[in-house]
Design a protein around this motif. Structure first.
Motif, short mmCIF file in Angstrom:
data_model
loop_
_atom_site.label_atom_id
_atom_site.label_comp_id
_atom_site.label_asym_id
_atom_site.label_seq_id
_atom_site.Cartn_x
_atom_site.Cartn_y
_atom_site.Cartn_z
N VAL A 163 16.67 0.84 -1.65
CA VAL A 163 16.78 1.92 -2.64
C VAL A 163 18.23 2.42 -2.70
CG1 VAL A 163 16.09 4.29 -3.19
CG2 VAL A 163 14.36 2.58 -2.59
N ASN A 164 18.87 2.55 -1.53
CA ASN A 164 20.28 2.99 -1.51
C ASN A 164 21.19 2.01 -2.24
OD1 ASN A 164 19.82 5.38 -0.17
ND2 ASN A 164 20.28 4.54 1.85
N VAL A 165 20.96 0.73 -2.09
CA VAL A 165 21.76 -0.27 -2.81
C VAL A 165 21.51 -0.15 -4.31
CG1 VAL A 165 22.07 -2.75 -3.22
CG2 VAL A 165 21.92 -1.88 -0.88
N ILE A 166 20.26 -0.05 -4.71
CA ILE A 166 19.93 0.07 -6.13
C ILE A 166 20.58 1.32 -6.72
CG2 ILE A 166 18.05 0.47 -7.77
CD1 ILE A 166 16.29 -1.31 -5.96
N GLY A 167 20.70 2.38 -5.92
CA GLY A 167 21.31 3.62 -6.38
C GLY A 167 22.75 3.46 -6.85
N ASN A 168 23.40 2.37 -6.49
CA ASN A 168 24.74 2.08 -6.99
C ASN A 168 24.73 1.57 -8.43
OD1 ASN A 168 26.30 2.64 -4.58
ND2 ASN A 168 25.32 0.83 -3.72
N PHE A 169 23.56 1.14 -8.90
CA PHE A 169 23.44 0.52 -10.21
C PHE A 169 22.46 1.21 -11.15
CE2 PHE A 169 24.50 -2.60 -6.97
CZ PHE A 169 25.69 -3.10 -7.48
N ALA A 170 21.63 2.10 -10.62
CA ALA A 170 20.60 2.77 -11.41
C ALA A 170 20.36 4.16 -10.84
CB ALA A 170 19.30 1.96 -11.38
N THR A 171 19.78 5.01 -11.63
CA THR A 171 19.38 6.34 -11.17
C THR A 171 18.08 6.21 -10.38
OG1 THR A 171 20.34 7.29 -13.17
CG2 THR A 171 18.79 8.67 -11.95
N ILE A 172 17.99 6.91 -9.27
CA ILE A 172 16.77 6.90 -8.45
C ILE A 172 16.04 8.21 -8.70
CG2 ILE A 172 15.82 6.71 -6.13
CD1 ILE A 172 17.37 4.20 -7.06
N GLN A 173 14.74 8.12 -8.92
CA GLN A 173 13.94 9.29 -9.21
C GLN A 173 12.56 9.14 -8.58
OE1 GLN A 173 13.42 9.94 -13.45
NE2 GLN A 173 13.49 12.14 -13.15
N SER A 174 11.86 10.24 -8.36
CA SER A 174 10.49 10.18 -7.86
C SER A 174 9.53 10.30 -9.04
CB SER A 174 10.22 11.31 -6.86
OG SER A 174 10.11 12.54 -7.53
N SER A 175 8.30 9.86 -8.85
CA SER A 175 7.31 9.96 -9.93
C SER A 175 7.02 11.42 -10.27
CB SER A 175 6.03 9.21 -9.56
OG SER A 175 5.47 9.72 -8.37
N ALA A 176 7.00 12.29 -9.27
CA ALA A 176 6.74 13.72 -9.52
C ALA A 176 7.85 14.31 -10.39
CB ALA A 176 6.63 14.48 -8.20
N GLU A 177 9.11 13.96 -10.10
CA GLU A 177 10.23 14.45 -10.92
C GLU A 177 10.09 13.96 -12.36
OE1 GLU A 177 14.36 14.55 -8.60
OE2 GLU A 177 13.27 12.66 -8.34
N LEU A 178 9.75 12.70 -12.51
CA LEU A 178 9.62 12.11 -13.85
C LEU A 178 8.50 12.78 -14.63
CD1 LEU A 178 10.61 9.93 -15.80
CD2 LEU A 178 9.02 8.35 -14.72
N ILE A 179 7.38 13.03 -13.97
CA ILE A 179 6.23 13.61 -14.66
C ILE A 179 6.46 15.07 -15.04
CG2 ILE A 179 3.81 14.28 -14.33
CD1 ILE A 179 3.52 11.59 -12.77
N ARG A 180 7.15 15.82 -14.19
CA ARG A 180 7.32 17.25 -14.46
C ARG A 180 8.60 17.60 -15.21
NH1 ARG A 180 8.10 17.73 -8.71
NH2 ARG A 180 10.33 17.76 -8.37
N THR A 181 9.27 16.63 -15.81
CA THR A 181 10.53 16.90 -16.50
C THR A 181 10.36 17.70 -17.78
OG1 THR A 181 10.42 14.71 -17.49
CG2 THR A 181 11.84 14.98 -15.55
N SER A 182 9.17 18.06 -18.14
CA SER A 182 8.91 18.94 -19.29
C SER A 182 9.55 18.46 -20.58
CB SER A 182 9.38 20.36 -18.99
OG SER A 182 8.81 20.84 -17.81
N GLY A 183 9.43 17.21 -20.89
CA GLY A 183 9.92 16.71 -22.16
C GLY A 183 11.34 16.21 -22.17
N ALA A 184 12.01 16.23 -21.02
CA ALA A 184 13.38 15.71 -20.97
C ALA A 184 13.50 14.77 -19.78
CB ALA A 184 14.38 16.84 -20.83
N VAL A 185 14.21 13.69 -19.98
CA VAL A 185 14.44 12.73 -18.93
C VAL A 185 15.94 12.54 -18.80
CG1 VAL A 185 14.16 10.33 -18.22
CG2 VAL A 185 12.26 11.51 -19.26
N ALA A 186 16.45 12.66 -17.61
CA ALA A 186 17.88 12.43 -17.39
C ALA A 186 18.15 10.94 -17.50
CB ALA A 186 18.29 12.93 -16.01
N VAL A 187 19.16 10.60 -18.29
CA VAL A 187 19.50 9.17 -18.45
C VAL A 187 20.98 8.95 -18.24
CG1 VAL A 187 17.60 8.58 -19.94
CG2 VAL A 187 19.67 9.48 -20.94
#
Length: 187
Positions: A163-187
């Motif tokens: 996951v740390n290696v992937i973090g150099n190339f993509a944003t890392i997020q949890s499912s709870a964060e994604l679900i509760r973003t209230s209509g906005a997703v950080a990209v």
């Protein structure tokens, strides 16, 4: 940058949700398979319920452990693609090894994808790196992604390192964060 998920939803990319990865005794069996599958289903249900775009990747390699004639390469029943959902077979770890996938990704307006599924240390990693080099934006949902058991060492430490290696190339997020973003997703 925040984009409204309802106005411009990212593509949910389900990577290698195949029976092979949940079959005990198999070389590629994943860690926390049931928990990760449940999180994947939760996100898949959210995307399908809102009619947002869903894409499925399926690893079909030439190696003996991925015999295309075997039932082990079948989709997990609950995650099987539905009509209207895109599917791409890929022979190498990266989804970009599929010429159809490359064509599709090069022809969409804004490439924003959320990666979930199995083979965190192969398909998800390789696709995130390949996408990064094409200026495609990926998010990886760490708790909705699983990797195979390492040959030796601590499995949790292995996943954390990947996951740390992937973090150099993509944003890392949890499912709870994604679900509760209230209509906005950080990209």
């Amino acid at each position: 940058m925040l984009a409204s998920i309802h106005e411009d939803p990212p593509i949910l990319v389900c990577a290698d949700l195949q029976v092979e990865y949940l079959t005990p005794g198999r070389r590629h069996v994943v860690l926390d398979g049931d928990a990760v599958t449940a999180r994947c289903l939760e996100l898949l249900t959210l995307w399908r319920g809102n009619l947002w775009p869903v894409m499925h990747l399926k690893r079909i390699a030439q190696a003996a452990w991925f015999n295309p004639a075997s039932r082990l390469t079948d989709w997990i029943a609950e995650t099987k693609p539905r009509p209207g959902e895109m599917t791409f077979d890929h022979p190498l770890p990266s989804a970009y090894s599929s010429s159809r996938f490359v064509d599709y990704m090069s022809n969409i307006r804004t490439v924003r994808c959320i990666l979930i599924g199995f083979s965190l240390d192969e398909t998800i990693l390789a696709t995130a790196v390949d996408g990064f080099h094409r200026s495609h934006r990926y998010q990886v949902v760490a708790d909705a992604a699983a990797c195979r058991q390492p040959g030796t060492g601590d499995a949790a430490a292995y996943k954390h390192a990947v996951v740390n290696v992937i973090g150099n190339f993509a944003t890392i997020q949890s499912s709870a964060e994604l679900i509760r973003t209230s209509g906005a997703v950080a990209v």
